[in-house]
Design an enzyme around this catalytic site. Sequence first.
Site, PDB file in Angstrom:
ATOM      1  N   GLU A   1       0.851  -1.197   0.000  1.00 41.98           N
ATOM      2  CA  GLU A   1       0.000   0.000   0.000  1.00 41.98           C
ATOM      3  C   GLU A   1       0.879   1.237   0.000  1.00 41.98           C
ATOM      4  O   GLU A   1       1.801   1.350   0.812  1.00 41.98           O
ATOM      5  CB  GLU A   1      -0.898   0.021   1.235  1.00 41.98           C
ATOM      6  CG  GLU A   1      -1.689   1.316   1.394  1.00 41.98           C
ATOM      7  CD  GLU A   1      -2.300   1.475   2.778  1.00 41.98           C
ATOM      8  OE1 GLU A   1      -2.542   2.626   3.183  1.00 41.98           O
ATOM      9  OE2 GLU A   1      -2.521   0.458   3.472  1.00 41.98           O
TER      10      GLU A   1
ATOM     11  N   LYS B   1     -10.005  -3.272   7.825  1.00 39.42           N
ATOM     12  CA  LYS B   1      -8.756  -2.891   8.468  1.00 39.42           C
ATOM     13  C   LYS B   1      -9.014  -2.544   9.930  1.00 39.42           C
ATOM     14  O   LYS B   1      -9.715  -1.573  10.228  1.00 39.42           O
ATOM     15  CB  LYS B   1      -8.150  -1.687   7.732  1.00 39.42           C
ATOM     16  CG  LYS B   1      -6.859  -1.172   8.358  1.00 39.42           C
ATOM     17  CD  LYS B   1      -6.226  -0.072   7.508  1.00 39.42           C
ATOM     18  CE  LYS B   1      -6.903   1.255   7.686  1.00 39.42           C
ATOM     19  NZ  LYS B   1      -6.131   2.356   7.055  1.00 39.42           N
TER      20      LYS B   1
END
Length: 208
Positions: free
Chosen positions: A47, A137
Amino acid sequence: MTHPTPASEFGTLLGEAPVMAILRGYGTERTLELSRVAWSVGITCIEVPLQSQRDAETLAAVAEAAAAEGCVVGAGTILDVNAVSFARSLGAAFTVSPGFDPEVARASLDAGMPHLPGVATATEVHHARRFGLGWLKAFPASDLGAAWITALRAPFPDVRFVATGGISATNAQDFLYAGASAVAVGSALSDTAQLNLLGVLSRRKSGV
């Protein structure tokens, strides 16, 4: 309207490594260097937070390099719909947000990119799950604690959590044992001792 996101989608992106790398604010050259380090130990999912033009240039460069390696890169810190389309134009394969915003999630899924929103309460998990998201998340993980994962997995056994925020090689295993499907790490990639342990974790099948 819900947009089902099968658990297998992020499972496929992660491959067999229950470890995801977050490379924030390093600049293009250093991010590429750390990306190659991650790939070398089996971490295939990276990411790159998208918060500036510099980050945009970095994301584009890492996305190109990732494609050559058979890996994927996603755009993090996506806060609005415009950022979703921008991330897609730069080559992002998925998006990540610090919180759950249905409009952002919908835009990402409509663009063909799996979306990983941040959650910190049972209510947020419930709403994201009802929307159709299978991967969430847990953020900030170090503040929530590994026990939070275990507690939330009880009422939501079908949800897959990626523990993010304050994760290092020293506590990653705790979150995986607690029921997290993956952990996301950042600065640990530049620490040789931690990297060796993360390499061991990344070669362990995620079981997803």
